[in-house]
Design a protein around this motif. Structure first.
Motif, PDB file in Angstrom:
ATOM      1  N   ARG A 122       0.824  -1.204   0.000  1.00 28.68           N
ATOM      2  CA  ARG A 122       0.000   0.000   0.000  1.00 28.68           C
ATOM      3  C   ARG A 122       0.860   1.256   0.000  1.00 28.68           C
ATOM      4  N   VAL A 149       1.924   1.735  -3.626  1.00 28.38           N
ATOM      5  CA  VAL A 149       0.830   2.247  -4.449  1.00 28.38           C
ATOM      6  C   VAL A 149       0.531   3.701  -4.107  1.00 28.38           C
ATOM      7  N   ASP A 197       0.798   7.170  -6.472  1.00 27.01           N
ATOM      8  CA  ASP A 197      -0.374   7.987  -6.725  1.00 27.01           C
ATOM      9  C   ASP A 197      -0.099   9.467  -6.527  1.00 27.01           C
ATOM     10  N   ALA A 217       4.210   2.327 -12.455  1.00 21.11           N
ATOM     11  CA  ALA A 217       3.245   1.996 -11.409  1.00 21.11           C
ATOM     12  C   ALA A 217       3.219   0.498 -11.167  1.00 21.11           C
ATOM     13  N   LEU A 218       3.327   0.124  -9.896  1.00 23.14           N
ATOM     14  CA  LEU A 218       3.273  -1.285  -9.517  1.00 23.14           C
ATOM     15  C   LEU A 218       1.851  -1.653  -9.114  1.00 23.14           C
ATOM     16  N   THR A 219       1.465  -2.872  -9.402  1.00 23.46           N
ATOM     17  CA  THR A 219       0.208  -3.386  -8.877  1.00 23.46           C
ATOM     18  C   THR A 219       0.395  -3.684  -7.389  1.00 23.46           C
ATOM     19  N   VAL A 220      -0.708  -3.905  -6.681  1.00 24.70           N
ATOM     20  CA  VAL A 220      -0.612  -4.239  -5.258  1.00 24.70           C
ATOM     21  C   VAL A 220       0.216  -5.504  -5.067  1.00 24.70           C
ATOM     22  N   ARG A 221      -0.015  -6.507  -5.911  1.00 25.07           N
ATOM     23  CA  ARG A 221       0.738  -7.764  -5.792  1.00 25.07           C
ATOM     24  C   ARG A 221       2.221  -7.538  -6.054  1.00 25.07           C
ATOM     25  N   GLU A 222       2.552  -6.724  -7.055  1.00 26.35           N
ATOM     26  CA  GLU A 222       3.963  -6.434  -7.329  1.00 26.35           C
ATOM     27  C   GLU A 222       4.593  -5.678  -6.167  1.00 26.35           C
ATOM     28  N   HIS A 280       6.425 -11.815 -11.613  1.00 23.68           N
ATOM     29  CA  HIS A 280       6.299 -10.514 -10.946  1.00 23.68           C
ATOM     30  C   HIS A 280       7.654  -9.828 -10.842  1.00 23.68           C
ATOM     31  N   ARG A 293       8.559  -8.262 -14.127  1.00 25.39           N
ATOM     32  CA  ARG A 293       7.765  -7.052 -14.378  1.00 25.39           C
ATOM     33  C   ARG A 293       8.241  -5.884 -13.519  1.00 25.39           C
ATOM     34  N   LYS A 324       9.618  -2.350 -14.912  1.00 28.58           N
ATOM     35  CA  LYS A 324       8.955  -1.095 -14.563  1.00 28.58           C
ATOM     36  C   LYS A 324       9.893  -0.117 -13.856  1.00 28.58           C
TER      37      LYS A 324
END
Length: 223
Positions: free
Chosen positions: A145, A148, A152, A161-166, A196, A199, A203
């Motif tokens: 979090r 993320v 933002d 931008a990373l996903t929550v899982r990443e 992951h 990725r 990124k």
């Protein structure tokens, strides 16, 4: 019971700990959990900020497990003072505050770790071991979090931008976990973790673990 209580054990483990929480039951639970590891020696307990400062000054513990609210007083802004009183003491925040902003501020103020009280017993033991060993620790779900939230903010690169899982995988990677350990914790396959990781590297433009640590620190996941 005194607000600060010295506890004299028969042995002298190499990791001394002060527990700072204004709830007796919570302190008793922490003491019971940490006593499972013979490496830990609980040398004092405190329920207020002044008593916590005295305990740190007197014992210079390896680790201070610190609640963010002591007897109605926030301890967030007192972290630098506690650190100055005993520079070698590592501060692990254990709190119910799950807002990433609190974690980010605590780490910036000098805390070595941030863990939610809802964490499993094994996680408290692991987090205490890690900060005692000189590493930083942020609960993986909260670390995600933080990542993320940081992305933002204005000026964050959309393509990074990373996903929550990443974010969870990145948090565990910089804490030293292997692909297999990450897979076990997140209940996914090792191949998924490898995907992951690839990725994340793409990124963030990170080719090494040092690059990953730098990226995590920039995102407020580490001090």
């Amino acid at each position: 019971m005194d607000a600060v209580r010295a506890i004299n054990g028969e042995s002298a483990p190499h990791v001394t700990v002060v527990l700072a929480d204004d709830h007796l039951v919570v302190r008793a639970g922490m003491r019971l959990l940490l006593s499972q590891d013979p490496a830990f020696d609980i040398v004092a307990e405190s329920a207020t900020l002044p008593d916590t400062l005295r305990a740190v000054e007197q014992h210079h513990p390896s680790v201070l497990v610190l609640d963010l609210n002591l007897a109605g007083q926030s301890s967030l802004g007192s972290i630098p003072e506690l650190q100055a009183a005993s520079p070698r003491t590592r501060i692990l925040v254990l709190t119910m505050q799950e807002d990433p902003a609190f974690a980010r501020e605590a780490m910036r103020n000098g805390a070595a770790g941030y863990l939610l009280k809802e964490a499993a017993a094994e996680e408290l033991l692991g987090a205490t071991r890690q900060v005692a060993a000189g590493a930083s620790y942020v609960q993986p779900s909260l670390g995600a979090r933080l990542a993320v939230a940081a992305l933002d903010t204005p000026g964050a690169a959309a393509d990074g931008a990373l996903t929550v899982r990443e974010g969870e995988v990145l948090s565990l990677l910089v804490l030293g976990h292997t692909n297999q350990e990450i897979a076990d914790r997140l209940h996914v396959s090792v191949r998924t973790v490898e995907t992951h990781r690839a990725r994340i590297r793409n990124k963030l433009g990170a080719e090494s673990k040092a690059d990953l640590i730098t990226a995590a620190r920039e995102r407020g996941m580490l001090a």
